[in-house]
Write an enzyme that holds these catalytic residues in place. Sequence first.
Site, PDB file in Angstrom:
ATOM      1  N   HIS A  64       0.582  -1.184  -0.372  1.00  0.00           N
ATOM      2  CA  HIS A  64      -0.131   0.026  -0.270  1.00  0.00           C
ATOM      3  C   HIS A  64       0.958   0.667  -0.327  1.00  0.00           C
ATOM      4  CE1 HIS A  64      -3.929  -2.029   2.170  1.00  0.00           C
ATOM      5  NE2 HIS A  64      -3.412  -2.081   1.112  1.00  0.00           N
TER       6      HIS A  64
ATOM      7  N   PRO B 297      -5.709   2.956  -5.056  1.00  0.00           N
ATOM      8  CA  PRO B 297      -6.889   2.631  -4.932  1.00  0.00           C
ATOM      9  C   PRO B 297      -7.796   2.609  -3.391  1.00  0.00           C
ATOM     10  CG  PRO B 297      -4.976   0.655  -5.837  1.00  0.00           C
ATOM     11  CD  PRO B 297      -4.293   2.039  -5.266  1.00  0.00           C
TER      12      PRO B 297
ATOM     13  N   THR C 207      -5.631 -11.911   3.272  1.00  0.00           N
ATOM     14  CA  THR C 207      -5.883 -13.374   3.586  1.00  0.00           C
ATOM     15  C   THR C 207      -5.146 -13.280   5.236  1.00  0.00           C
ATOM     16  OG1 THR C 207      -4.819 -15.375   3.690  1.00  0.00           O
ATOM     17  CG2 THR C 207      -3.744 -14.468   2.428  1.00  0.00           C
TER      18      THR C 207
ATOM     19  N   ASP D 186      -9.942 -11.703   6.217  1.00  0.00           N
ATOM     20  CA  ASP D 186     -10.904 -13.457   6.117  1.00  0.00           C
ATOM     21  C   ASP D 186     -10.934 -14.086   7.415  1.00  0.00           C
ATOM     22  OD1 ASP D 186      -8.331 -14.664   6.771  1.00  0.00           O
ATOM     23  OD2 ASP D 186      -8.699 -14.696   3.715  1.00  0.00           O
TER      24      ASP D 186
HETATM   25  C1  HEM Z   1      -5.985  -3.507  -4.766  1.00  0.00           C
HETATM   26  C2  HEM Z   1      -6.190  -2.455  -3.549  1.00  0.00           C
HETATM   27  C3  HEM Z   1      -6.306  -2.459  -1.850  1.00  0.00           C
HETATM   28  C4  HEM Z   1      -7.036  -1.676  -1.553  1.00  0.00           C
HETATM   29  C5  HEM Z   1      -8.333  -0.786  -1.983  1.00  0.00           C
HETATM   30  C6  HEM Z   1      -6.616  -2.521  -0.226  1.00  0.00           C
HETATM   31  C7  HEM Z   1      -7.368  -1.956   0.830  1.00  0.00           C
HETATM   32  C8  HEM Z   1      -7.446  -1.849   2.599  1.00  0.00           C
HETATM   33  C9  HEM Z   1      -7.161  -1.711   3.273  1.00  0.00           C
HETATM   34  C10 HEM Z   1      -8.393  -0.397   3.801  1.00  0.00           C
HETATM   35  C11 HEM Z   1      -6.786  -1.899   4.874  1.00  0.00           C
HETATM   36  C12 HEM Z   1      -6.762  -2.066   5.804  1.00  0.00           C
HETATM   37  C13 HEM Z   1      -6.401  -1.206   6.817  1.00  0.00           C
HETATM   38  C14 HEM Z   1      -6.219   0.109   6.557  1.00  0.00           C
HETATM   39  O1  HEM Z   1      -7.458   0.750   6.143  1.00  0.00           O
HETATM   40  O2  HEM Z   1      -5.297   0.972   5.930  1.00  0.00           O
HETATM   41  C15 HEM Z   1      -5.877  -3.112   3.898  1.00  0.00           C
HETATM   42  C16 HEM Z   1      -5.099  -3.611   4.711  1.00  0.00           C
HETATM   43  C17 HEM Z   1      -3.946  -4.564   4.517  1.00  0.00           C
HETATM   44  N1  HEM Z   1      -3.906  -4.986   3.115  1.00  0.00           N
HETATM   45 FE1  HEM Z   1      -4.604  -4.248   1.776  1.00  0.00          FE
HETATM   46  N2  HEM Z   1      -5.171  -3.190  -0.211  1.00  0.00           N
HETATM   47  C18 HEM Z   1      -4.790  -3.232  -1.316  1.00  0.00           C
HETATM   48  C19 HEM Z   1      -4.410  -4.072  -1.907  1.00  0.00           C
HETATM   49  C20 HEM Z   1      -3.074  -4.783  -0.586  1.00  0.00           C
HETATM   50  C21 HEM Z   1      -2.249  -5.679  -1.501  1.00  0.00           C
HETATM   51  C22 HEM Z   1      -2.039  -6.050  -2.638  1.00  0.00           C
HETATM   52  C23 HEM Z   1      -1.778  -6.178  -0.302  1.00  0.00           C
HETATM   53  C24 HEM Z   1      -0.699  -7.324  -0.313  1.00  0.00           C
HETATM   54  C25 HEM Z   1      -0.413  -8.001  -1.291  1.00  0.00           C
HETATM   55  C26 HEM Z   1      -2.418  -5.888   0.924  1.00  0.00           C
HETATM   56  C27 HEM Z   1      -1.921  -6.278   2.248  1.00  0.00           C
HETATM   57  C28 HEM Z   1      -2.897  -5.572   3.423  1.00  0.00           C
HETATM   58  C29 HEM Z   1      -2.311  -6.469   4.397  1.00  0.00           C
HETATM   59  C30 HEM Z   1      -1.343  -7.428   5.298  1.00  0.00           C
HETATM   60  C31 HEM Z   1      -3.465  -5.503   5.539  1.00  0.00           C
HETATM   61  C32 HEM Z   1      -3.507  -5.528   7.319  1.00  0.00           C
HETATM   62  C33 HEM Z   1      -2.751  -4.728   7.481  1.00  0.00           C
HETATM   63  C34 HEM Z   1      -2.421  -5.290   9.396  1.00  0.00           C
HETATM   64  O3  HEM Z   1      -2.958  -6.455   9.556  1.00  0.00           O
HETATM   65  O4  HEM Z   1      -3.016  -3.774   9.791  1.00  0.00           O
HETATM   66  N3  HEM Z   1      -3.304  -4.875  -0.237  1.00  0.00           N
HETATM   67  N4  HEM Z   1      -5.704  -3.144   2.359  1.00  0.00           N
END
Ligand code: HEM
Length: 273
Positions: free
Chosen positions: A69, A128, A159, A209
Amino acid sequence: MAIKKHISHLLLQLLLVALILSFANGKGLKLGFYKKTCPRVEAIVKTTTASYISRAPSLAAPLLRMHFHDCFVRVIDILALVARDAIQQGVVWSPDRLLAWIKRPAWPVSLGRRDGRVSNVSESLTLPSPASNITQLKSAFASRGLSVKDLVVLSGGHTVGTSPCSSIATRLYNFTGKGDTDPSLESNYVTQLKSKCKPNDKTTVIGMDGSFRSFDDDYYTFVLKKRGLFQSDSALLNDKKTSAYVKRQAQSHGSKFFNDFKDSMVKWVKLEF
Ligand code: HEM
Ligand SMILES: *[C@@H]1O[C@H](CO)[C@@H](O)[C@H](O)[C@H]1NC(C)=O
Ligand SMILES: *[C@@H]1O[C@H](CO)[C@@H](O)[C@H](O)[C@H]1NC(C)=O
Ligand SMILES: *[C@@H]1O[C@H](CO)[C@@H](O)[C@H](O)[C@H]1NC(C)=O
């Protein structure tokens, strides 16, 4: 001991780039970039971060998140990001959970990025959002040279980890501005989410999830069951290619997911801005 070793590996791959370096100029990246100039640096980062994560394993998910991100745009102040992400509260993991998490794909990281010198807020608008639809997601990825397949594969990063309730508040409680819920969410799941996330809840976090502590293929099973947490997760069902991938992985229990994830991450890590 074995666990320690695995964790070190995990960290090397996840964090080398994230912790020492920043991401503005990808030119000349290569494996073993510091082999001659600073031969011990990989080992130092590895053991240091391993010691942190062995005490707080749930930090691994925010770091994966940061790896993606926060690097979608230029990163200018990597230390501020590390600090911000590290402050996020984590759950305590049992050794079993930890082992499950460790069974995640690994990928080589090309090094040699220079510090960023540009900070441009309008660039962050290309990021995004969790409310993005499939068209927006595809074009955001395309603008970084990433394919539709990369989109559906890398989204599988969801995941693991958690999200604050605020990221789904609108989806649950005011989807079209009429106090309604996104109809594309499965109804039992809605009940479950609403019981955890009350309106205006600013403190609770929820799992990405059903098995958010382990890096597995369950993400696709959940998305297929209309249990994708964000609209951007559910949106993967709205495109022929991405929905076919979701189905294939759900039905085959992720036969290709780990390999695909590795390939897409390698591509991602080499991106130049
Ligand atoms: C496709 C567009 C994506 C969107 C719109 C998106 C959006 C978000 C949002 C809103 C969160 C919640 C945490 C926050 O609000 O800051 C989140 C968490 C997370 N995202 Fe994404 N994400 C995207 C793609 C990805 C990709 C490609 C990866 C890794 C390859 C990823 C890995 C993660 C992980 C590991 C968390 C959990 C973080 C934690 O536990 O603190 N995301 N994502
Ligand atoms: C910021 O980025 C936008 C879009 O790429 C560009 O049009 C603008 O000139 C940039 N501004 C600065 C101050 O670099
Ligand atoms: C996606 O969102 C954009 C911007 O809100 C909108 O113009 C477009 O029609 C939407 N596309 C789909 C397929 O919903
Ligand atoms: C729901 O959305 C509408 C339109 O955006 C807004 O006027 C209203 O205040 C929102 N309601 C709540 C409870 O946030």
